[in-house]
Design a protein around this motif. Structure first.
Motif, PDB file in Angstrom:
ATOM      1  N   ASP A   1      72.906 -13.139  22.052  1.00 29.73           N
ATOM      2  CA  ASP A   1      73.533 -11.953  21.984  1.00 29.73           C
ATOM      3  C   ASP A   1      72.840 -10.618  22.676  1.00 29.73           C
ATOM      4  OD1 ASP A   1      75.281 -12.967  20.154  1.00 29.73           O
ATOM      5  OD2 ASP A   1      74.104 -12.216  18.548  1.00 29.73           O
ATOM      6  N   LEU A   2      71.663 -11.056  23.329  1.00 29.54           N
ATOM      7  CA  LEU A   2      71.026 -10.320  24.354  1.00 29.54           C
ATOM      8  C   LEU A   2      71.706  -9.814  25.628  1.00 29.54           C
ATOM      9  CD1 LEU A   2      67.622 -11.241  23.786  1.00 29.54           C
ATOM     10  CD2 LEU A   2      68.195  -8.794  23.100  1.00 29.54           C
ATOM     11  N   PRO A   3      71.655  -8.793  26.063  1.00 29.74           N
ATOM     12  CA  PRO A   3      72.230  -8.504  27.377  1.00 29.74           C
ATOM     13  C   PRO A   3      71.552  -9.297  28.588  1.00 29.74           C
ATOM     14  CG  PRO A   3      70.964  -6.561  26.710  1.00 29.74           C
ATOM     15  CD  PRO A   3      70.882  -7.458  25.646  1.00 29.74           C
ATOM     16  N   GLY A   4      72.268  -9.493  29.549  1.00 27.99           N
ATOM     17  CA  GLY A   4      71.738 -10.136  30.619  1.00 27.99           C
ATOM     18  C   GLY A   4      70.680  -9.713  31.460  1.00 27.99           C
ATOM     19  N   GLU A   5      70.663  -8.382  31.508  1.00 24.44           N
ATOM     20  CA  GLU A   5      69.765  -7.553  32.388  1.00 24.44           C
ATOM     21  C   GLU A   5      69.137  -6.539  31.618  1.00 24.44           C
ATOM     22  OE1 GLU A   5      73.171  -5.017  34.597  1.00 24.44           O
ATOM     23  OE2 GLU A   5      72.189  -6.696  35.574  1.00 24.44           O
ATOM     24  N   GLY A   6      68.318  -5.739  32.154  1.00 27.85           N
ATOM     25  CA  GLY A   6      67.696  -4.439  31.677  1.00 27.85           C
ATOM     26  C   GLY A   6      66.321  -4.783  31.022  1.00 27.85           C
ATOM     27  N   THR A   7      65.902  -3.768  30.243  1.00 27.87           N
ATOM     28  CA  THR A   7      64.380  -4.213  29.758  1.00 27.87           C
ATOM     29  C   THR A   7      64.434  -3.534  28.362  1.00 27.87           C
ATOM     30  OG1 THR A   7      63.631  -1.727  30.811  1.00 27.87           O
ATOM     31  CG2 THR A   7      63.175  -3.773  32.299  1.00 27.87           C
ATOM     32  N   ILE A   8      63.425  -3.800  27.748  1.00 28.70           N
ATOM     33  CA  ILE A   8      62.985  -3.462  26.399  1.00 28.70           C
ATOM     34  C   ILE A   8      61.551  -2.638  26.407  1.00 28.70           C
ATOM     35  CG2 ILE A   8      62.234  -4.091  24.101  1.00 28.70           C
ATOM     36  CD1 ILE A   8      63.995  -6.443  24.419  1.00 28.70           C
ATOM     37  N   ILE A   9      61.890  -1.601  25.944  1.00 23.24           N
ATOM     38  CA  ILE A   9      60.445  -0.487  26.057  1.00 23.24           C
ATOM     39  C   ILE A   9      59.800  -0.827  25.015  1.00 23.24           C
ATOM     40  CG2 ILE A   9      59.766   1.880  26.088  1.00 23.24           C
ATOM     41  CD1 ILE A   9      62.427   2.570  27.174  1.00 23.24           C
ATOM     42  N   VAL A  10      58.353  -1.355  25.288  1.00 27.15           N
ATOM     43  CA  VAL A  10      57.322  -1.668  24.404  1.00 27.15           C
ATOM     44  C   VAL A  10      56.240  -0.749  24.219  1.00 27.15           C
ATOM     45  CG1 VAL A  10      55.613  -3.384  23.638  1.00 27.15           C
ATOM     46  CG2 VAL A  10      57.922  -3.999  24.611  1.00 27.15           C
ATOM     47  N   PRO A  11      56.181  -0.061  23.117  1.00 29.02           N
ATOM     48  CA  PRO A  11      54.655   0.899  23.140  1.00 29.02           C
ATOM     49  C   PRO A  11      53.490   0.237  23.113  1.00 29.02           C
ATOM     50  CG  PRO A  11      56.200   1.080  21.037  1.00 29.02           C
ATOM     51  CD  PRO A  11      56.727  -0.156  21.880  1.00 29.02           C
ATOM     52  N   TYR A  12      52.664   0.663  24.242  1.00 25.14           N
ATOM     53  CA  TYR A  12      51.198   0.016  24.401  1.00 25.14           C
ATOM     54  C   TYR A  12      50.221   1.100  24.310  1.00 25.14           C
ATOM     55  CZ  TYR A  12      48.181  -3.393  26.429  1.00 25.14           C
ATOM     56  OH  TYR A  12      46.970  -4.118  26.765  1.00 25.14           O
ATOM     57  N   GLU A  13      49.160   0.577  23.884  1.00 28.14           N
ATOM     58  CA  GLU A  13      48.263   1.643  23.517  1.00 28.14           C
ATOM     59  C   GLU A  13      47.618   2.461  24.807  1.00 28.14           C
ATOM     60  OE1 GLU A  13      44.840   3.013  21.244  1.00 28.14           O
ATOM     61  OE2 GLU A  13      46.349   1.991  20.575  1.00 28.14           O
ATOM     62  N   PHE A  14      47.293   1.522  25.936  1.00 27.94           N
ATOM     63  CA  PHE A  14      46.760   2.193  27.196  1.00 27.94           C
ATOM     64  C   PHE A  14      47.765   3.163  27.957  1.00 27.94           C
ATOM     65  CE2 PHE A  14      44.250  -1.604  26.044  1.00 27.94           C
ATOM     66  CZ  PHE A  14      42.999  -0.891  25.623  1.00 27.94           C
ATOM     67  N   THR A  15      48.836   2.413  28.246  1.00 27.16           N
ATOM     68  CA  THR A  15      49.676   3.105  29.116  1.00 27.16           C
ATOM     69  C   THR A  15      50.866   3.717  28.504  1.00 27.16           C
ATOM     70  OG1 THR A  15      51.082   1.004  29.428  1.00 27.16           O
ATOM     71  CG2 THR A  15      49.257   1.403  30.658  1.00 27.16           C
ATOM     72  N   GLY A  16      50.799   3.949  27.085  1.00 30.04           N
ATOM     73  CA  GLY A  16      52.141   4.553  26.336  1.00 30.04           C
ATOM     74  C   GLY A  16      53.343   3.484  25.967  1.00 30.04           C
ATOM     75  N   ARG A  17      53.775   2.902  27.147  1.00 31.52           N
ATOM     76  CA  ARG A  17      54.733   2.112  26.936  1.00 31.52           C
ATOM     77  C   ARG A  17      54.767   1.288  28.310  1.00 31.52           C
ATOM     78  NH1 ARG A  17      60.394   5.333  28.026  1.00 31.52           N
ATOM     79  NH2 ARG A  17      60.207   5.825  30.171  1.00 31.52           N
ATOM     80  N   VAL A  18      55.610  -0.057  28.047  1.00 33.44           N
ATOM     81  CA  VAL A  18      55.621  -1.078  29.166  1.00 33.44           C
ATOM     82  C   VAL A  18      57.201  -1.559  29.118  1.00 33.44           C
ATOM     83  CG1 VAL A  18      54.898  -3.457  29.732  1.00 33.44           C
ATOM     84  CG2 VAL A  18      53.118  -1.740  28.987  1.00 33.44           C
TER      85      VAL A  18
ATOM     86  N   TYR B   1      58.092   5.895  11.999  1.00 33.19           N
ATOM     87  CA  TYR B   1      57.932   4.574  12.123  1.00 33.19           C
ATOM     88  C   TYR B   1      58.704   4.017  13.429  1.00 33.19           C
ATOM     89  CZ  TYR B   1      54.814   4.211   8.184  1.00 33.19           C
ATOM     90  OH  TYR B   1      53.636   4.365   7.374  1.00 33.19           O
ATOM     91  N   THR B   2      59.086   4.770  14.255  1.00 33.90           N
ATOM     92  CA  THR B   2      60.210   4.204  15.408  1.00 33.90           C
ATOM     93  C   THR B   2      59.319   3.043  16.106  1.00 33.90           C
ATOM     94  OG1 THR B   2      59.591   5.993  16.836  1.00 33.90           O
ATOM     95  CG2 THR B   2      61.562   6.364  15.422  1.00 33.90           C
ATOM     96  N   PHE B   3      57.919   3.095  16.181  1.00 33.86           N
ATOM     97  CA  PHE B   3      57.219   2.414  17.283  1.00 33.86           C
ATOM     98  C   PHE B   3      57.234   0.914  16.531  1.00 33.86           C
ATOM     99  CE2 PHE B   3      54.443   3.669  13.957  1.00 33.86           C
ATOM    100  CZ  PHE B   3      53.654   2.594  13.535  1.00 33.86           C
ATOM    101  N   ASN B   4      57.773   0.918  15.054  1.00 35.21           N
ATOM    102  CA  ASN B   4      57.445  -0.317  14.195  1.00 35.21           C
ATOM    103  C   ASN B   4      59.302  -0.702  13.901  1.00 35.21           C
ATOM    104  OD1 ASN B   4      56.134  -2.199  13.357  1.00 35.21           O
ATOM    105  ND2 ASN B   4      56.041  -1.412  11.273  1.00 35.21           N
ATOM    106  N   GLY B   5      60.206  -0.274  14.754  1.00 36.66           N
ATOM    107  CA  GLY B   5      61.651  -0.505  14.469  1.00 36.66           C
ATOM    108  C   GLY B   5      62.414   0.325  13.773  1.00 36.66           C
ATOM    109  N   SER B   6      62.043   1.595  12.947  1.00 34.24           N
ATOM    110  CA  SER B   6      62.888   2.271  12.377  1.00 34.24           C
ATOM    111  C   SER B   6      63.736   3.110  13.081  1.00 34.24           C
ATOM    112  CB  SER B   6      62.065   3.356  11.305  1.00 34.24           C
ATOM    113  OG  SER B   6      61.370   4.027  12.090  1.00 34.24           O
ATOM    114  N   ASP B   7      64.833   3.444  12.891  1.00 34.64           N
ATOM    115  CA  ASP B   7      65.812   4.169  13.479  1.00 34.64           C
ATOM    116  C   ASP B   7      66.296   5.411  12.678  1.00 34.64           C
ATOM    117  OD1 ASP B   7      67.919   5.276  15.047  1.00 34.64           O
ATOM    118  OD2 ASP B   7      68.529   3.229  15.913  1.00 34.64           O
TER     119      ASP B   7
END
Length: 635
Positions: free
Chosen positions: A168-185, A277-283
């Motif tokens: 069901d995932l789209p064929g392209e694009g990215t998922i924004i992941v929070p990361y300790e050092f850079t803020g997000r990846v 808690y949006t970093f943990n999935g809440s919307d």
């Protein structure tokens, strides 16, 4: 007699229908939920067995059940209802589905950790990431893909929805992941799809499911409208009451709506200003748009009700909280107000909020330790004092430096680690006992343990600990041993563990949510610290600041320094009811009363500091040119 204010009374006595209750911090949310449940039973004739409540933590669930029990005893009617966490309910559904052959999971399946070094994902990282092309360092790639997979399954603003299957995932694009050092990846969606497909095969092979996957698989199990699992769970169900609704993910929303269908009313309670808690999935959109989204059921949708009278904090603390809210881009405008009942009955002193300018974290810790020592010597119990930090990790030791400073002064510090380890020991022992006595009723099991029949299975625990835990399970709606097993599986998440004991509580703001303390020290405000990271989500960070402020009942200290790169949270905390303190050297030089530095003076000081830095930079440049010219002179 249960005392309710006007807004609480409207929420409690609302007619049948889907209902959103916007409950701001400290406004008697648990009392309102419990009274609503009892009103539905006593006045509207809905049996307790036809209601279910969902909370987000064991502590919140027990708090609600205790409030229900006390209210029921006070009015002489009503009883507690079955209460779960989302993951606990999902586990119960999957256990039923496995017995009925309505899931790929087999009976006796295992619930495993979703990420971390001991997880199934991490142990199979080479297999999962084999041939995956990306630009990530291999040492951090497993963590990034594990987080990206969780985000895809929970839902994320960068995707717009939760996905229940890799295809069901789209064929392209990215998922924004929070990361300790850079803020997000940004992780490529196409790679996440491959990893997810491989991970599914591994889970099937081990007959296991991880915590993020519980909601998805439970949703599949109840998706069939005529399935045996769905019929068993929904048998006689009329109401589902959900607490902390702002913390739900898109996957949990879809699971909840599908479970309710077109014949169960949803009453949800929460506060969009406490969505942290949006970093943990809440919307947060789940609570903002609940009335609109729930209309698809065809059942009545009632007008939302706002609870704004604060019963927790003094007026100066409330005024500061409101100033922080005024800077928030909110879609549901609310303003805290001191409850009228508090102004009549409460004798708490309206202390000014203290805003302490400490240019370095070490100075902040020094101030906190000395002030706590003074307060304890004045007679305030250490257990009623909390130091709330934005981050406490190896790379951001805000809590650690405070612990060190308190230890130097001999102030007792509360620790939740031993308490949590002890609870896990008790739970593991009970799991073993209940597995062998699968169909026994709880009262019989309690009698067996109390009489010494299970002494050989105590596994380092005491009979009293086991009996108390069984009593909690009974209060939560469990009647037989296998239902105790359901409840025990909800308690593994250590994120909800907070310090216990007689000492000062040092914890993150996230872990303090839902709690209150007589005295709160909030730190450390400043660039990259709070708001946190090099690419902060300012709106969520401001909500987190609001949550931290509203944990305080009587005294609040806000410690940090002015921000220059992002939002100036320290500057935002100035205003009426706030007293400024300069703490520039260990031991402190306080400038208060007529001599304190107001915001205008502080702004002038910052301008002067910047001008001095520019002058020094020009001097260094001139000096460098001078030596360069000297070197180029003929000798």
């Amino acid at each position: 007699m249960i005392e309710l204010n006007e807004a609480q009374a409207r929420a409690v006595t609302a007619p049948e229908g889907h209902l959103l209750i916007n409950a701001a911090a400290g406004t008697g949310k648990t009392t309102t939920i419990a009274a609503r449940i009892l009103f539905l039973q006593v006045e509207m004739g809905i049996p307790a067995s036809s209601m279910m409540s969902i909370s987000f933590s064991r502590a919140a669930r027990l708090q609600l059940l205790e409030k229900l029990q006390n209210m029921a005893m006070e009015i002489g009617q009503g009883s507690p209802v079955s209460t779960f966490t989302f993951h606990g309910l999902a586990y119960r559904i999957l256990r039923l589905a496995a017995n009925m052959g309505e899931t790929w999971l087999k009976t006796g399946f295992e619930v495993v950790q979703g990420a971390g070094e001991a997880s199934l994902f991490f142990n199979h990282r080479r297999e999962l990431l084999a041939g995956i092309k990306d630009e990530f360092d291999r040492s951090i790639a497993p963590e990034l893909y594990a987080k990206a997979l969780d985000i895809a399954r929970q839902g994320h603003y960068s995707l717009g929805e939760a996905f229940f299957d890799p295809e069901d995932l789209p064929g392209e694009g990215t998922i924004i992941v929070p990361y300790e050092f850079t803020g997000r990846v940004e992780v490529p969606v196409s790679n996440v799809r491959i990893v997810w497909e491989r991970y599914q095969r591994i889970l099937r092979k081990h007959n296991a499911i991880d915590y993020p996957g519980l909601i998805l698989e439970a949703h599949r199990a109840i998706a069939h409208r005529k399935g045996a699992t769905r019929e068993r769970i929904k048998d006689g169900l009329k109401y589902i009451i959900v607490d902390e609704y702002q913390d739900t993910s898109r996957a949990q929303e879809r699971f909840l709506f599908d479970l309710a269908g077109n014949d169960v009313f949803l009453n949800v309670v929460g506060d969009n200003d406490q969505a942290i808690y949006t970093f943990n999935g809440s919307d947060v959109s789940n609570i903002l748009y609940f009335p609109k989204r729930v209309t698809v059921s065809g059942l009545p949708v009632l007008e939302p009700i706002d609870l704004t009278e604060n019963y927790r904090s003094t007026p100066n603390i409330i005024m500061l909280a409101n100033r922080i809210l005024e800077k928030q881009n909110r879609l549901i405008p609310k303003k805290l107000e001191p409850a009228k009942i508090r102004l009549r009955k409460d004798s708490l002193v309206n202390y000014p909020v203290k805003r302490i300018n400490a240019p370095r974290l070490e100075l902040a810790a020094d101030f906190v330790a000395r002030e706590i020592s003074r307060l304890v010597n004045e007679g305030i119990p250490a257990s009623e004092i909390a130091v709330l930090v934005r981050k406490d990790s190896e790379f951001s030791r805000q809590g650690g430096v405070v612990r060190d400073a308190l230890k130097e002064l001999g102030v007792a510090i509360s620790s939740g680690k031993k308490e949590h380890e002890r609870k896990l020991l008790v739970m593991r022992a009970l799991l073993e006992i209940c597995q062998y006595r699968y169909g026994d009723d709880i009262d019989s099991l309690i009698q067996q343990i109390a009489s010494g029949y299970c002494d050989g299975e105590l596994a380092g625990t005491t009979r009293e600990e086991l009996v108390n835990t069984l009593e909690e399970a009974k209060l939560a709606g469990a009647a037989v041993s296998y239902e105790v097993i359901d409840l025990l599986h909800e308690h593994v998440d250590a994120e909800n563990t907070t310090p216990t004991g007689e000492g000062v509580h040092i914890q993150t703001i996230h872990s303090a949510k839902g709690k209150e303390y007589r005295v709160v020290f909030l730190m450390y405000l400043g660039d990259k610290s709070f708001p946190h990271s090099s690419r902060p989500d300012i709106e969520e960070e401001r909500r987190l600041l609001y949550v931290g402020i509203t944990r305080a009942k009587e005294r609040l200290y806000v410690i940090g320094t002015h921000g220059k790169l992002f939002a100036d949270f320290f500057g935002d905390c100035a205003g009426e009811g706030v007293e400024h303190v300069e703490y520039l050297v260990p031991g402190g030089v306080e400038l208060q009363g007529d001599t304190f530095l107001d915001d205008n003076m502080m702004e002038q000081l910052l301008i002067a500091e910047k001008q001095q830095e520019e002058e020094e930079e020009r001097f260094r440049a001139e000096l460098a040119r001078f030596f360069e010219e000297e070197d180029n002179q003929p000798r």
